[in-house]
Every structure is written in structure tokens, then in C-alpha cells.
Design a protein around this motif. Sequence first.
Motif, PDB file in Angstrom:
ATOM      1  N   TYR A 178       0.574  -1.298   0.126  1.00 28.03           N
ATOM      2  CA  TYR A 178       0.001  -0.163   0.034  1.00 28.03           C
ATOM      3  C   TYR A 178       1.081   1.403   0.047  1.00 28.03           C
ATOM      4  CZ  TYR A 178      -3.554  -3.298   0.743  1.00 28.03           C
ATOM      5  OH  TYR A 178      -4.952  -4.055   1.175  1.00 28.03           O
ATOM      6  N   TYR A 179       0.919   2.077  -1.375  1.00 26.49           N
ATOM      7  CA  TYR A 179       1.264   3.572  -0.575  1.00 26.49           C
ATOM      8  C   TYR A 179       0.362   4.116  -1.162  1.00 26.49           C
ATOM      9  CZ  TYR A 179       4.780   0.370  -3.154  1.00 26.49           C
ATOM     10  OH  TYR A 179       5.704  -0.424  -3.559  1.00 26.49           O
ATOM     11  N   SER A 180       0.515   5.708  -0.133  1.00 23.71           N
ATOM     12  CA  SER A 180       0.165   6.551  -0.051  1.00 23.71           C
ATOM     13  C   SER A 180      -0.088   7.945  -1.487  1.00 23.71           C
ATOM     14  CB  SER A 180      -0.173   7.937   0.603  1.00 23.71           C
ATOM     15  OG  SER A 180       1.103   8.296   0.884  1.00 23.71           O
ATOM     16  N   THR A 181      -1.418   8.393  -2.194  1.00 28.18           N
ATOM     17  CA  THR A 181      -0.172   9.279  -3.406  1.00 28.18           C
ATOM     18  C   THR A 181       0.322  10.239  -2.681  1.00 28.18           C
ATOM     19  OG1 THR A 181      -2.589   9.040  -3.906  1.00 28.18           O
ATOM     20  CG2 THR A 181      -1.521  11.087  -5.339  1.00 28.18           C
ATOM     21  N   ASP A 182       0.720  11.018  -1.871  1.00 27.76           N
ATOM     22  CA  ASP A 182       1.899  11.770  -1.181  1.00 27.76           C
ATOM     23  C   ASP A 182       2.816  11.119  -0.992  1.00 27.76           C
ATOM     24  OD1 ASP A 182      -0.290  14.296  -1.203  1.00 27.76           O
ATOM     25  OD2 ASP A 182      -0.794  13.553   1.281  1.00 27.76           O
ATOM     26  N   GLN A 183       3.283  10.479  -0.575  1.00 30.51           N
ATOM     27  CA  GLN A 183       3.932   9.516  -0.632  1.00 30.51           C
ATOM     28  C   GLN A 183       4.718   8.804  -1.196  1.00 30.51           C
ATOM     29  OE1 GLN A 183       3.563   5.276   0.607  1.00 30.51           O
ATOM     30  NE2 GLN A 183       5.069   5.146   0.998  1.00 30.51           N
ATOM     31  N   PHE A 184       3.949   8.752  -2.783  1.00 29.84           N
ATOM     32  CA  PHE A 184       4.256   8.399  -4.228  1.00 29.84           C
ATOM     33  C   PHE A 184       5.003   9.493  -5.005  1.00 29.84           C
ATOM     34  CE2 PHE A 184       4.108   7.207  -8.457  1.00 29.84           C
ATOM     35  CZ  PHE A 184       4.771   6.080  -8.727  1.00 29.84           C
ATOM     36  N   GLU A 185       4.280  10.697  -4.424  1.00 32.27           N
ATOM     37  CA  GLU A 185       5.327  11.353  -5.379  1.00 32.27           C
ATOM     38  C   GLU A 185       5.905  12.427  -4.461  1.00 32.27           C
ATOM     39  OE1 GLU A 185       1.328  14.413  -6.057  1.00 32.27           O
ATOM     40  OE2 GLU A 185       0.313  12.984  -7.418  1.00 32.27           O
ATOM     41  N   GLN A 186       6.070  12.583  -3.394  1.00 32.82           N
ATOM     42  CA  GLN A 186       7.247  13.436  -2.623  1.00 32.82           C
ATOM     43  C   GLN A 186       8.416  12.133  -2.872  1.00 32.82           C
ATOM     44  OE1 GLN A 186       5.851  13.904   0.557  1.00 32.82           O
ATOM     45  NE2 GLN A 186       4.555  15.723  -0.015  1.00 32.82           N
ATOM     46  N   GLN A 187       8.388  10.879  -2.304  1.00 34.47           N
ATOM     47  CA  GLN A 187       9.487   9.982  -1.837  1.00 34.47           C
ATOM     48  C   GLN A 187      10.953   9.534  -3.574  1.00 34.47           C
ATOM     49  OE1 GLN A 187       8.704   6.729  -0.028  1.00 34.47           O
ATOM     50  NE2 GLN A 187       8.776   7.574   2.011  1.00 34.47           N
ATOM     51  N   LEU A 188       9.338   9.351  -4.469  1.00 35.36           N
ATOM     52  CA  LEU A 188      10.010   8.848  -5.859  1.00 35.36           C
ATOM     53  C   LEU A 188      10.515  10.148  -6.546  1.00 35.36           C
ATOM     54  CD1 LEU A 188      10.489   7.187  -7.638  1.00 35.36           C
ATOM     55  CD2 LEU A 188       8.053   7.577  -8.629  1.00 35.36           C
ATOM     56  N   SER A 189      10.024  11.739  -6.520  1.00 33.04           N
ATOM     57  CA  SER A 189      10.656  12.828  -7.335  1.00 33.04           C
ATOM     58  C   SER A 189      11.735  13.205  -6.181  1.00 33.04           C
ATOM     59  CB  SER A 189       9.661  14.077  -7.036  1.00 33.04           C
ATOM     60  OG  SER A 189       9.253  14.761  -6.176  1.00 33.04           O
ATOM     61  N   GLU A 190      11.948  13.265  -4.979  1.00 35.95           N
ATOM     62  CA  GLU A 190      13.078  13.623  -4.383  1.00 35.95           C
ATOM     63  C   GLU A 190      14.086  12.515  -4.695  1.00 35.95           C
ATOM     64  OE1 GLU A 190      12.021  13.952  -0.139  1.00 35.95           O
ATOM     65  OE2 GLU A 190      10.682  15.248  -0.267  1.00 35.95           O
ATOM     66  N   ARG A 191      13.715  11.090  -4.006  1.00 35.94           N
ATOM     67  CA  ARG A 191      14.937  10.485  -4.817  1.00 35.94           C
ATOM     68  C   ARG A 191      15.289  10.251  -5.999  1.00 35.94           C
ATOM     69  NH1 ARG A 191      12.596   6.059  -0.555  1.00 35.94           N
ATOM     70  NH2 ARG A 191      13.302   6.798   1.452  1.00 35.94           N
ATOM     71  N   LEU A 192      14.461  10.594  -6.943  1.00 33.76           N
ATOM     72  CA  LEU A 192      15.182  10.376  -8.536  1.00 33.76           C
ATOM     73  C   LEU A 192      15.386  11.751  -8.574  1.00 33.76           C
ATOM     74  CD1 LEU A 192      12.277   9.676 -10.588  1.00 33.76           C
ATOM     75  CD2 LEU A 192      14.245   8.512 -10.076  1.00 33.76           C
ATOM     76  N   ARG A 193      15.924  13.039  -8.407  1.00 35.65           N
ATOM     77  CA  ARG A 193      16.172  14.410  -8.326  1.00 35.65           C
ATOM     78  C   ARG A 193      17.993  13.787  -7.213  1.00 35.65           C
ATOM     79  NH1 ARG A 193      13.270  17.448  -4.833  1.00 35.65           N
ATOM     80  NH2 ARG A 193      11.476  17.577  -5.792  1.00 35.65           N
ATOM     81  N   LEU A 194      17.863  12.980  -6.479  1.00 33.46           N
ATOM     82  CA  LEU A 194      19.315  12.787  -5.766  1.00 33.46           C
ATOM     83  C   LEU A 194      20.341  11.581  -6.705  1.00 33.46           C
ATOM     84  CD1 LEU A 194      17.971  12.349  -2.201  1.00 33.46           C
ATOM     85  CD2 LEU A 194      19.266  14.173  -2.691  1.00 33.46           C
ATOM     86  N   LEU A 195      19.428  10.879  -7.296  1.00 34.82           N
ATOM     87  CA  LEU A 195      20.216   9.921  -8.492  1.00 34.82           C
ATOM     88  C   LEU A 195      20.432  11.390  -9.652  1.00 34.82           C
ATOM     89  CD1 LEU A 195      17.543   6.888  -8.479  1.00 34.82           C
ATOM     90  CD2 LEU A 195      20.421   6.919  -7.852  1.00 34.82           C
ATOM     91  N   ILE A 196      20.145  11.545  -9.924  1.00 35.13           N
ATOM     92  CA  ILE A 196      20.200  12.460 -11.424  1.00 35.13           C
ATOM     93  C   ILE A 196      21.764  13.995 -10.820  1.00 35.13           C
ATOM     94  CG2 ILE A 196      19.588  15.014 -12.717  1.00 35.13           C
ATOM     95  CD1 ILE A 196      16.513  13.167 -12.316  1.00 35.13           C
ATOM     96  N   ARG A 197      21.863  14.435  -9.573  1.00 34.92           N
ATOM     97  CA  ARG A 197      22.819  15.131  -8.650  1.00 34.92           C
ATOM     98  C   ARG A 197      23.876  14.314  -9.062  1.00 34.92           C
ATOM     99  NH1 ARG A 197      20.219  17.933  -3.657  1.00 34.92           N
ATOM    100  NH2 ARG A 197      18.342  18.793  -4.979  1.00 34.92           N
ATOM    101  N   ARG A 198      24.411  12.974  -8.724  1.00 35.80           N
ATOM    102  CA  ARG A 198      24.962  12.149  -9.277  1.00 35.80           C
ATOM    103  C   ARG A 198      25.980  12.394  -9.893  1.00 35.80           C
ATOM    104  NH1 ARG A 198      23.289   6.763  -5.056  1.00 35.80           N
ATOM    105  NH2 ARG A 198      22.786   7.755  -3.189  1.00 35.80           N
ATOM    106  N   ASP A 199      24.888  11.936 -10.913  1.00 33.84           N
ATOM    107  CA  ASP A 199      25.728  11.778 -12.815  1.00 33.84           C
ATOM    108  C   ASP A 199      26.877  13.168 -12.460  1.00 33.84           C
ATOM    109  OD1 ASP A 199      24.443   9.655 -12.272  1.00 33.84           O
ATOM    110  OD2 ASP A 199      23.261   9.506 -14.011  1.00 33.84           O
TER     111      ASP A 199
END
Length: 55
Positions: A34-55
Motif C-alpha cells: 500500500y502506498y499513499s499518493t503523497d508518498q509516491f509523488e514526494q519520495q519518488l521525485s526526491e530520490r530521483l533528483r538525488l540520483l540525477i545529481r550523482r551523474d
Amino acid sequence: MARLHSTAIKTLHYYHKINLLNPIYTDQNNGYRYYSTDQFEQQLSERLRLLIRRD
């Protein structure tokens, strides 16, 4: 959640495996995640931003 965000269930399972997006609750009887809508949008976008910064 998978349908709502057009994300394959296998993709959500992979995100969980690599700690990119963890469910807020997992049913111990059937393994349903089970996921919440807010959780999905916030966690995924934050973590993807961190991954992009690594490159």
C-alpha cells in the motif's frame, strides 16, 4: 497506485527492493503493498533528483 501513476507493478516492486520507494504498509496475508499518493509523488521525485545529481 500502479494504475494511478501508469507504473508497472514489477517496477514498484523493484523500487521497493532498491529502497527507492517503500510502501507505507504491506499486508502480511497477501503481500499487497500500500502506498499513499503523497508518498509516491514526494519520495519518488526526491530520490530521483538525488540520483540525477550523482551523474
